[in-house]
Design a protein around this motif. Sequence first.
Motif, PDB file in Angstrom:
ATOM      1  N   ALA A  26     -10.107 -19.432 -16.625  1.00 27.41           N
ATOM      2  CA  ALA A  26      -8.943 -19.491 -15.728  1.00 27.41           C
ATOM      3  C   ALA A  26      -8.995 -18.331 -14.731  1.00 27.41           C
ATOM      4  O   ALA A  26      -8.730 -18.499 -13.545  1.00 27.41           O
ATOM      5  CB  ALA A  26      -7.643 -19.438 -16.526  1.00 27.41           C
ATOM      6  N   HIS A  35      -3.360 -15.961 -18.017  1.00 28.88           N
ATOM      7  CA  HIS A  35      -3.383 -16.746 -19.262  1.00 28.88           C
ATOM      8  C   HIS A  35      -1.995 -17.100 -19.791  1.00 28.88           C
ATOM      9  O   HIS A  35      -1.878 -17.822 -20.769  1.00 28.88           O
ATOM     10  CB  HIS A  35      -4.171 -16.005 -20.349  1.00 28.88           C
ATOM     11  N   ARG A  53     -14.457 -18.316 -23.267  1.00 25.61           N
ATOM     12  CA  ARG A  53     -13.610 -18.449 -22.089  1.00 25.61           C
ATOM     13  C   ARG A  53     -12.201 -18.785 -22.565  1.00 25.61           C
ATOM     14  O   ARG A  53     -11.987 -19.149 -23.715  1.00 25.61           O
ATOM     15  CB  ARG A  53     -14.100 -19.577 -21.158  1.00 25.61           C
ATOM     16  N   SER A  54     -11.240 -18.692 -21.639  1.00 27.71           N
ATOM     17  CA  SER A  54      -9.870 -19.018 -22.053  1.00 27.71           C
ATOM     18  C   SER A  54      -9.730 -20.501 -22.399  1.00 27.71           C
ATOM     19  O   SER A  54      -8.930 -20.868 -23.252  1.00 27.71           O
ATOM     20  CB  SER A  54      -8.873 -18.600 -20.979  1.00 27.71           C
TER      21      SER A  54
HETATM   22  P1  PGA Z   1     -11.265 -16.551 -18.440  1.00 25.77           P
HETATM   23  O1  PGA Z   1     -10.748 -15.210 -19.099  1.00 25.77           O
HETATM   24  O2  PGA Z   1     -12.087 -17.286 -19.429  1.00 25.77           O
HETATM   25  O3  PGA Z   1      -9.977 -17.238 -18.079  1.00 25.77           O
HETATM   26  O4  PGA Z   1     -12.063 -16.156 -17.213  1.00 25.77           O
HETATM   27  C1  PGA Z   1     -11.490 -14.471 -20.007  1.00 25.77           C
HETATM   28  C2  PGA Z   1     -11.866 -13.142 -19.446  1.00 25.77           C
HETATM   29  O5  PGA Z   1     -11.447 -12.775 -18.321  1.00 25.77           O
HETATM   30  O6  PGA Z   1     -12.602 -12.414 -20.107  1.00 25.77           O
END
Ligand code: PGA
Length: 397
Positions: free
Chosen positions: A39, A144, A353-354
């Motif tokens: 995200a 998030h 990942r998120s």
């Molecule tokens: P993302 O977040 O998977 O949404 O990019 C995880 C992170 O920033 O480490």
Amino acid sequence: LITDVRLRRVLDSRGNATVEADVTTESGGFGRAAAPSGASTGEHEAIELPANEAIASAREHAVPRLVGEVYAGNQREVDAALHAADGTENFSEIGANSAVAISMAAAKAGADVLGAPLYQHLGGTFRGDQFPTPLGNVVGGGEHAEEATNIQEFLSAPVGAPSVTEAVFANAQVHARIGEILEEKGVPANKGDEGAWAPPIGDDEAFEIVDQATTEVGDELGFEISFGLDMAAAEMYEDGEYVYEGEDNRSTAEQIDYVAEMVDEYDMAYVEDPLDENDFEAFAELTDRVGDRTLICGDDLYVTNVERLQEGIDKGSSNSILIKPNQIGTLSDAVDAIELGARHGIQSVVSHRSGETEDTTIAHLAVGAAAPYIKTGTVAGERTAKLNELIRIEEQA
Ligand code: PGA
Ligand code: ZN
């Protein structure tokens, strides 16, 4: 030899469609893997296409270069075929989501042919017995969760844990303790995308709560539990300033001071993306100030890309790199980044990942590539899939 590559849409943990790949070999090997999805994605990441498009394009361009052409056990050749099929710098033709799903599924098929566990296939016979310390997201906000902290992730870091298993349970206990503290305070206990608490509180209060919970659980378990942050600061950075809702904005110099002060005040073990994803120099200033006692980790800064990591090494930007296979598209590229880092004393943190699935490849990658840390959440099912796999690997190895 690979005899079949099947691609399909499956659900991820946010309810979005993602790409799953099945790879079958002539000798009866089989591997299945699915792509995760971010995200707070970095500007320089490989390109994730809508799942339908990625699947259609990979069927047209990549599958014919794999089936009947490449051995699943030869990961370098599989990944070279994916790059050749794509033909761009950033997997914008077949999608990094198709690429990474196929790359990981081929690795699993290769391990299956050998009858070896995946971590063994990836790490080889002379793999050491180092296990990664799990960093567990326990409180967060940013991209998030709505109405929660400015800082994206507060991470429990059980640096003194005697085993992976004890570290995994320690993080879960910190998560539970924070739930109790929030309840005592009468703060609504919402959750973010990764299952971390996403309370409507300011960052200052979150620091206090996480400090209290990690200290209490550490005292109870009898080993040190530090904590750290993923600030995902590129998401805060607007017109030359770091924007904090409900607080004054910070200039780059103020942001560096703030992070250095918080590192000192809380003796933090880890800070990820404290500065903008293009500011190698500001990263270097902070690393110079606190890098002797704290891991300063580049996620959006490096996007698992060896060229960007080399720039960070040359400039002294960090002492740690986040490794997300889907940021770069193949396991070979991810291992290259881990190895380049290791040669320069840069500690790797293999990461989820998120948006995730039940896929456990990153647990095997972290062990196989001897990464010192893994960041894969704390309690949600798509996170426990990886954590429980680590527990099983620890038992086997
Ligand atoms: P993302 O977040 O998977 O949404 O990019 C995880 C992170 O920033 O480490
Ligand atoms: Zn991050």
